[in-house]
Design an enzyme around this catalytic site. Structure first.
Site, PDB file in Angstrom:
ATOM      1  N   HIS A  61       0.824  -1.219   0.000  1.00 13.74           N
ATOM      2  CA  HIS A  61       0.000   0.000   0.000  1.00 13.74           C
ATOM      3  C   HIS A  61       0.857   1.268   0.000  1.00 13.74           C
ATOM      4  CE1 HIS A  61      -4.273   1.321   1.183  1.00 13.74           C
ATOM      5  NE2 HIS A  61      -3.639   2.354   0.669  1.00 13.74           N
ATOM      6  N   HIS A  63       1.416   5.176  -1.953  1.00 19.91           N
ATOM      7  CA  HIS A  63       0.997   6.252  -2.856  1.00 19.91           C
ATOM      8  C   HIS A  63       2.254   6.993  -3.314  1.00 19.91           C
ATOM      9  CE1 HIS A  63      -3.298   5.900  -1.715  1.00 19.91           C
ATOM     10  NE2 HIS A  63      -2.812   5.552  -0.529  1.00 19.91           N
ATOM     11  N   HIS A 230      -6.022  -1.527   4.923  1.00 18.13           N
ATOM     12  CA  HIS A 230      -5.865  -0.710   6.133  1.00 18.13           C
ATOM     13  C   HIS A 230      -6.992  -0.815   7.170  1.00 18.13           C
ATOM     14  CE1 HIS A 230      -8.340   1.957   3.714  1.00 18.13           C
ATOM     15  NE2 HIS A 230      -7.338   2.499   3.063  1.00 18.13           N
ATOM     16  N   ASP A 303       0.596   2.163   3.827  1.00 21.78           N
ATOM     17  CA  ASP A 303      -0.269   3.259   3.369  1.00 21.78           C
ATOM     18  C   ASP A 303       0.528   4.565   3.325  1.00 21.78           C
ATOM     19  OD1 ASP A 303      -2.376   4.689   2.383  1.00 21.78           O
ATOM     20  OD2 ASP A 303      -3.679   4.437   4.123  1.00 21.78           O
ATOM     21  N   HIS A 307       2.399  14.091   1.572  1.00 24.88           N
ATOM     22  CA  HIS A 307       1.742  15.356   1.246  1.00 24.88           C
ATOM     23  C   HIS A 307       2.724  16.493   1.490  1.00 24.88           C
ATOM     24  CE1 HIS A 307      -2.313  13.886   0.613  1.00 24.88           C
ATOM     25  NE2 HIS A 307      -2.230  13.175   1.723  1.00 24.88           N
ATOM     26  N   PHE A 321      -5.799  13.847   4.117  1.00 26.59           N
ATOM     27  CA  PHE A 321      -5.563  12.624   4.888  1.00 26.59           C
ATOM     28  C   PHE A 321      -4.266  11.958   4.441  1.00 26.59           C
ATOM     29  CE2 PHE A 321     -10.219  13.064   5.022  1.00 26.59           C
ATOM     30  CZ  PHE A 321     -10.497  12.780   6.354  1.00 26.59           C
TER      31      PHE A 321
HETATM   32 ZN   LIG Z   1      -7.296   3.764   1.445  1.00 26.52          ZN
END
Ligand SMILES: [Zn+2]
Length: 423
Positions: A61, A63, A230, A303, A307, A321
């Site tokens: 997971h 990003h 998650h 996760d 940012h 988030f």
């Molecule tokens: Zn998610």
């Protein structure tokens, strides 16, 4: 062919367990694990005395923010952060801008990962535009390189889920879901409870996750395999346990923050504690930890959600988030799971490497055994260090800055090549 001998470490294999010895890598494969190995001519050597040698971590997971938010992270910076964290393989989420929902886009970005210091695998959007209206063309996306399907960031709507489960199963590609009932989330920013009331911010009720988890598990009961992303609640992990007890083909992941922190740790209006799902109650944290220890949870994923600092500085109510996690995965797992709660190291290797590799069908990853890929994470279990404020990642939105942890990576090897070394 380049060779590397990692000498005298504690080798931790999720199947055969742990033993002290040497690990010989040749080219991109492990050729021998265990015992005393005399170095072949021209072989590089690394002294792992006192260190723990794990199969490289496989993070389900991540990003990476490219395309669309390259100021926060790029494929290259995410891969560098992964390498610094002992993560040799990472599954990227499709909520980029534009989203990963077309074969052409996937092909373009898959081609950009060549030569990076971690294997980056792409998940593709399960529905067109991640909009939840029509299913994506899964077969074409798989052909273009999709390693999994999910609408992460959004939930796959219940009416589309059974069909998508069947389509993904027919392709042999995992379907992952972000289980959230957005009608319950509303404007909430942290867990609904004493912390949200104390801080005066709108709360996210536990039902926003639990309702969706229950619906998703029921869909999987008749349709086939589903992986829940998650999980953060005592009730979610209890439901996952019950579904497994019924023989349903479901798996679940959690993240280090859910078994380390609770909403009671949010002392002030600090958005580095804001992520989705939110940090829950201390009782939820303890139940998630117990579910990791007892095997209900299949994988620990980060996760990793970078940012820009300016966005996170907007405070709990207005910041986006997400927190970063690649570089703190190993020390949080070692400190909290192994040191504080007695998780056997071989189980940690299963949670962070073998189980996620199996979910993704990566048959040569996840073990320290002859014939497996030469992806290795070497950790230092003894020296304690505080989480620094600056990261290899382009972003630094972590609630763990300043926390003293042990188990930091000292060497990461990808396909036989050193991609990170702190020595
Ligand atoms: Zn998610």
């Amino acid at each position: 062919m380049s060779r590397l001998l990692i000498k005298n470490g504690l080798l931790i294999d999720p199947v055969s367990g742990e033993r002290r010895g040497d690990l010989l890598l040749s080219g991109s494969r492990i050729v021998r694990a265990g015992g005393r190995i005399s170095p072949p001519a021209g072989c590089r050597e690394f002294d792992a005395s006192g260190l723990w040698v794990f199969p490289g971590f496989v993070d389900l997971h991540v990003h990476a923010r490219e395309p669309g938010a390259e100021a926060a992270e790029t494929l290259a910076s995410a891969a560098a952060a992964a390498a610094a964290g002992g993560v040799t393989s990472a599954l990227l989420m499709p909520n980029t801008s534009p989203p990963m929902d077309s074969p052409a886009l996937l092909r373009e970005y898959v081609s950009r990962t060549a030569g990076l210091p971690a294997n980056l695998y792409f998940s593709a959007a399960a529905t067109t535009g991640r909009a939840g209206r029509s299913p994506s063309r899964l077969a074409a996306l798989k052909k273009a390189g999709a390693a999994a399907f999910t609408d992460d960031g959004s939930a796959i709507p219940p009416r589309l889920l059974p069909g998508l489960i069947r389509s993904a199963a027919a392709l042999g590609t995992p379907l992952l879901n972000h289980s959230e009932d957005f009608s319950r989330t509303g404007q909430g920013v942290i867990n609904e409870g004493p912390a949200s009331r104390r801080l005066g911010v709108p709360g996210i009720p536990p039902a926003a996750e639990l309702n969706a988890v229950l619906a998703d598990l029921l869909a999987a009961s008749s349709a086939g395999p589903l992986h829940l992303q998650h999980l953060s609640l005592a009730s979610s992990v209890a439901a996952l346990w019950a579904a497994k007890a019924c023989g349903w083909k479901v798996t679940g992941e959690t993240c280090p923050h859910y078994f380390t922190l609770s909403d009671a740790d949010i002392r002030k209006d600090d958005a580095s504690f804001k992520m989705k799902p939110p940090l829950r109650s201390p009782a939820d944290r303890d139940a998630v930890l117990a579910a990791v220890l007892d095997g209900t949870i299949d994988a620990v994923a980060t996760d990793h959600a970078p940012h820009e600092a300016a966005l996170k500085a907007r405070g709990l109510a207005r910041a986006p988030f997400g927190i970063i996690g690649l570089e703190t995965l190993a020390p949080l797992c070692v400190t909290v799971l192994v040191r504080a709660n007695g998780l056997p190291k071989k189980r940690l290797a299963a949670l962070t490497s073998l189980n996620p590799a199996r979910l993704l069908g990566l048959e040569r990853k996840g073990r320290l055994a002859a014939g497996f890929d030469a992806d290795v994470a070497v950790l230092d279990p003894s020296s304690a260090r505080r989480v620094p404020a600056a990261f290899v990642s382009r972003s630094s939105n972590s609630p763990f800055v300043g926390r003293k942890l042990t188990g930091w990576p000292v060497l990461t090897v990808l396909a036989g090549k050193t991609v990170f070394s702190s020595r």
